[in-house]
Structures are given as C-alpha cells and as structure tokens.
Write a protein that holds these residues in place. Structure first.
Motif, PDB file in Angstrom:
ATOM      1  N   GLU A  27       0.843  -1.194   0.000  1.00 42.71           N
ATOM      2  CA  GLU A  27       0.000   0.000   0.000  1.00 42.71           C
ATOM      3  C   GLU A  27       0.881   1.247   0.000  1.00 42.71           C
ATOM      4  O   GLU A  27       2.065   1.183   0.348  1.00 42.71           O
ATOM      5  N   ALA A  28       0.283   2.368  -0.377  1.00 41.35           N
ATOM      6  CA  ALA A  28       0.998   3.635  -0.345  1.00 41.35           C
ATOM      7  C   ALA A  28       1.323   3.991   1.105  1.00 41.35           C
ATOM      8  O   ALA A  28       0.499   3.769   2.000  1.00 41.35           O
ATOM      9  N   HIS A  29       2.511   4.494   1.349  1.00 41.13           N
ATOM     10  CA  HIS A  29       2.899   4.974   2.678  1.00 41.13           C
ATOM     11  C   HIS A  29       2.042   6.206   2.975  1.00 41.13           C
ATOM     12  O   HIS A  29       1.931   7.093   2.132  1.00 41.13           O
ATOM     13  N   PRO A  30       1.419   6.285   4.163  1.00 40.51           N
ATOM     14  CA  PRO A  30       0.499   7.398   4.443  1.00 40.51           C
ATOM     15  C   PRO A  30       1.175   8.763   4.576  1.00 40.51           C
ATOM     16  O   PRO A  30       0.512   9.783   4.426  1.00 40.51           O
ATOM     17  N   ASN A  31       2.486   8.787   4.824  1.00 38.26           N
ATOM     18  CA  ASN A  31       3.166  10.053   5.088  1.00 38.26           C
ATOM     19  C   ASN A  31       4.315  10.349   4.139  1.00 38.26           C
ATOM     20  O   ASN A  31       5.159  11.186   4.446  1.00 38.26           O
ATOM     21  N   ALA A  32       4.378   9.657   2.992  1.00 35.61           N
ATOM     22  CA  ALA A  32       5.485   9.872   2.062  1.00 35.61           C
ATOM     23  C   ALA A  32       5.035   9.568   0.636  1.00 35.61           C
ATOM     24  O   ALA A  32       4.560   8.471   0.350  1.00 35.61           O
ATOM     25  N   ASP A  33       5.199  10.524  -0.245  1.00 37.41           N
ATOM     26  CA  ASP A  33       4.749  10.389  -1.629  1.00 37.41           C
ATOM     27  C   ASP A  33       5.539   9.365  -2.435  1.00 37.41           C
ATOM     28  O   ASP A  33       5.026   8.827  -3.408  1.00 37.41           O
ATOM     29  N   LYS A  34       6.788   9.094  -2.064  1.00 41.35           N
ATOM     30  CA  LYS A  34       7.642   8.213  -2.871  1.00 41.35           C
ATOM     31  C   LYS A  34       7.711   6.779  -2.359  1.00 41.35           C
ATOM     32  O   LYS A  34       8.290   5.921  -3.002  1.00 41.35           O
ATOM     33  N   LEU A  35       7.102   6.522  -1.194  1.00 43.81           N
ATOM     34  CA  LEU A  35       7.265   5.218  -0.557  1.00 43.81           C
ATOM     35  C   LEU A  35       6.027   4.327  -0.660  1.00 43.81           C
ATOM     36  O   LEU A  35       4.900   4.799  -0.659  1.00 43.81           O
ATOM     37  N   LEU A  36       6.304   3.028  -0.724  1.00 46.63           N
ATOM     38  CA  LEU A  36       5.268   2.006  -0.546  1.00 46.63           C
ATOM     39  C   LEU A  36       5.580   1.259   0.740  1.00 46.63           C
ATOM     40  O   LEU A  36       6.747   1.062   1.090  1.00 46.63           O
ATOM     41  N   LYS A  37       4.527   0.835   1.450  1.00 49.67           N
ATOM     42  CA  LYS A  37       4.668  -0.043   2.613  1.00 49.67           C
ATOM     43  C   LYS A  37       4.382  -1.449   2.144  1.00 49.67           C
ATOM     44  O   LYS A  37       3.308  -1.729   1.609  1.00 49.67           O
ATOM     45  N   LEU A  38       5.342  -2.332   2.331  1.00 52.54           N
ATOM     46  CA  LEU A  38       5.201  -3.721   1.905  1.00 52.54           C
ATOM     47  C   LEU A  38       5.197  -4.626   3.124  1.00 52.54           C
ATOM     48  O   LEU A  38       6.043  -4.482   4.016  1.00 52.54           O
TER      49      LEU A  38
END
Length: 123
Positions: A27-38
């Motif tokens: 999913e998209a990281h809630p606090n960073a535009d460039k990061l994904l949380k895996l």
C-alpha cells in the motif's frame, strides 16, 4: 551511470543476509509520496514490513504475490512514522537524483528467475 563504490573484502559482503521474500500486502505509505509499505513473508513465520521508495514505478496491487530479494539483517529504521525492517533490492539505470537519456529514471525490483520458497538464502 553512477560511480563505483569502494572495493570491499569478502568478509564484509558475507555479513549481508540476502533472502527471498514474498510480498503479501502492499500500500501507499500514508506520510510519504515516494514510498510504498510492503508486508512480506520472509520464511521466518513473523510478518515483516519494509518501506521502499518505488511508488513512482510500481502499483501496490501489481506487487502482491511477487517474490523479491531483501537485505534481512539491516537494522530496523523508522521512516516517516512507519518501521521498516529490511530493504528490497532494485536496479536503476541512473543515480538516485538523475534521469536517463530518455528523461526518466528506470527502477526494476530484483526477483528470482524461478519460484523458490520465502526465506531461501541468496548467495
């Protein structure tokens, strides 16, 4: 092309624990535009979260079920409020802040060529 890094001895390389992991949720990281949380299965029986700067290159739904290569023994780090316990390996055709001749940087997540169980050692 980026400059090569300094040469290391084999004992330094041997300290890095490279393992195969399977992405179970992304999913998209809630606090960073460039990061994904895996969320990944690394074969240990304990879920592992990794934050990766690949959001511009991959859609979360395209990553679920894929096997990747991770650095399993990297010290945990909090990135924008989310703990990251490891790092996935990816290749790029340009330095982090650069662009290719076509104007866009290409980033490719490294994956095994054949199916192999999570937790398999990469050497």
């Amino acid at each position: 092309m980026s400059e090569p890094k300094p040469q290391i001895v084999f004992d330094d390389f041997a300290k890095v624990d490279l393992r195969v992991a399977r992405i179970t949720h992304a999913e998209a990281h809630p606090n960073a535009d460039k990061l994904l949380k895996l969320q990944v299965d690394d074969g240990s029986g304990t879920p592992r979260q990794i934050c990766a700067g690949i959001r511009a290159y991959y859609k979360p739904e395209d990553l679920v079920g894929k096997s990747i290569v991770i650095v399993a023994n990297l010290a945990p780090r909090t990135i924008r409020g989310e703990e990251s316990r490891g790092m996935l390996l990816a290749a790029s055709d340009m330095p982090k802040d650069g662009a290719s001749a076509e104007g866009e940087r290409k980033v490719v997540v490294l994956t095994p060529m054949s199916d192999i169980p999570p937790g398999s050692v990469v050497s």
